[in-house]
Scaffold this active site. Sequence first.
Site, PDB file in Angstrom:
ATOM      1  N   ASP A  72      37.752  53.492  26.814  1.00  0.00           N
ATOM      2  CA  ASP A  72      38.513  53.649  27.994  1.00  0.00           C
ATOM      3  C   ASP A  72      38.516  52.700  28.910  1.00  0.00           C
ATOM      4  OD1 ASP A  72      39.621  55.058  30.549  1.00  0.00           O
ATOM      5  OD2 ASP A  72      37.432  55.101  30.934  1.00  0.00           O
ATOM      6  N   ASP A 110      34.329  57.610  30.350  1.00  0.00           N
ATOM      7  CA  ASP A 110      33.599  58.380  31.917  1.00  0.00           C
ATOM      8  C   ASP A 110      34.228  59.198  32.581  1.00  0.00           C
ATOM      9  OD1 ASP A 110      35.610  56.737  32.631  1.00  0.00           O
ATOM     10  OD2 ASP A 110      34.627  56.349  34.519  1.00  0.00           O
ATOM     11  N   ASP A 155      39.008  61.510  29.955  1.00  0.00           N
ATOM     12  CA  ASP A 155      38.599  61.189  28.492  1.00  0.00           C
ATOM     13  C   ASP A 155      38.058  62.479  27.765  1.00  0.00           C
ATOM     14  OD1 ASP A 155      39.256  58.469  29.201  1.00  0.00           O
ATOM     15  OD2 ASP A 155      37.322  58.305  30.281  1.00  0.00           O
TER      16      ASP A 155
HETATM   17 MG    MG Z   1      37.692  55.688  33.247  1.00  0.00          MG
END
Ligand code: MG
Length: 305
Positions: free
Chosen positions: A38, A250, A254
């Site tokens: 990400d 995080d 995600d």
């Molecule tokens: Mg992120």
Amino acid sequence: AAPTAIMTGTGVGAQNGVLIKGGEALESAANVDTIIFDKTGTLTMGKPAVEEFVHLDDKVANDELLWMVLCAERSSEHPLAVAVVKYCEARLSELESDFASKVFSPPEFQAVTGKGVSCNVNGRTVAIGNRPFMKLLKIPPADNEVERRMLAMEDTGATAILVAVDGELAAVCGISDELKDDSPDTISRLRGSGVECWMVTGDNARTARAIARRVGLDERYVVSEALPATKVLKVESLQKDGKVVAMVGDGINDSPALVQANLGVAIGAGTDIAIEAADMVLVRNCVSDVAVALDLSKAIFSRIK
Ligand code: MG
Ligand code: ADP
């Protein structure tokens, strides 16, 4: 697999801030050949700050505009909104504006995922967000000069957002988020050991490309404007190509992809939902711990095989 080796590995991991949820996770890690990162909060710090705020006309006074933007963004939990709020508060206090004491949370606040926020501030409609959001609201597009300014912001890796008041563009804002120190090194080290690396992000293509360039990823390995479901699709499509995929992220955004991946890795101050969804948690918020975790698992599984 030998349980003692797995226990030792899990213990060594924990000492290094790598929490492994069981032997199966460790074994998946040993086989990973593809990693999807990400962008925001994973390869970057996740602490965006306003770099530029350009007021486009004088229909609204500068401090009044800052006040409207502040009122609109204070109900949003988006990291970009947090940056905007902080900036507006600082500017209003610098300007010693009366508006600083009139801040409130408008009741008809609306947030559109992946696009922006809008609300009514004292009888005026305020909308803040990206180009697709302005298009959705049928707000006439930015002129060439403003567009050029946005592109210049995006080419540095910043996110450019627009502010509209009563259906007309009123400001453009550049918000940047620093790379984590160890992102470029980690990507180059992983790629050097034959691991295919990707980046996925909800951000626009141009910003994504600029960040990718700075971490050393070719634009062919970048997926931008990705909603949570798009991130899952990317994991699935790589798996269909026979890859063993780790997803590192995080955010709540995600989590579905962390679950779909062969190895889901939550990083640092990740949200509880991401930590819950993951097979492995990197406590220290260092991207380099991804490589540490893979090396550790490979060392253990090459020994017991
Ligand atoms: Mg992120
Ligand atoms: P990311 O995964 O990068 O956090 P999001 O899907 O959350 O991306 O958001 C994508 C884009 O939508 C942002 O880059 C921004 O342009 C716009 N956006 C979303 N929420 C807001 C907000 N509260 N204020 C301004 N822009 C926003």
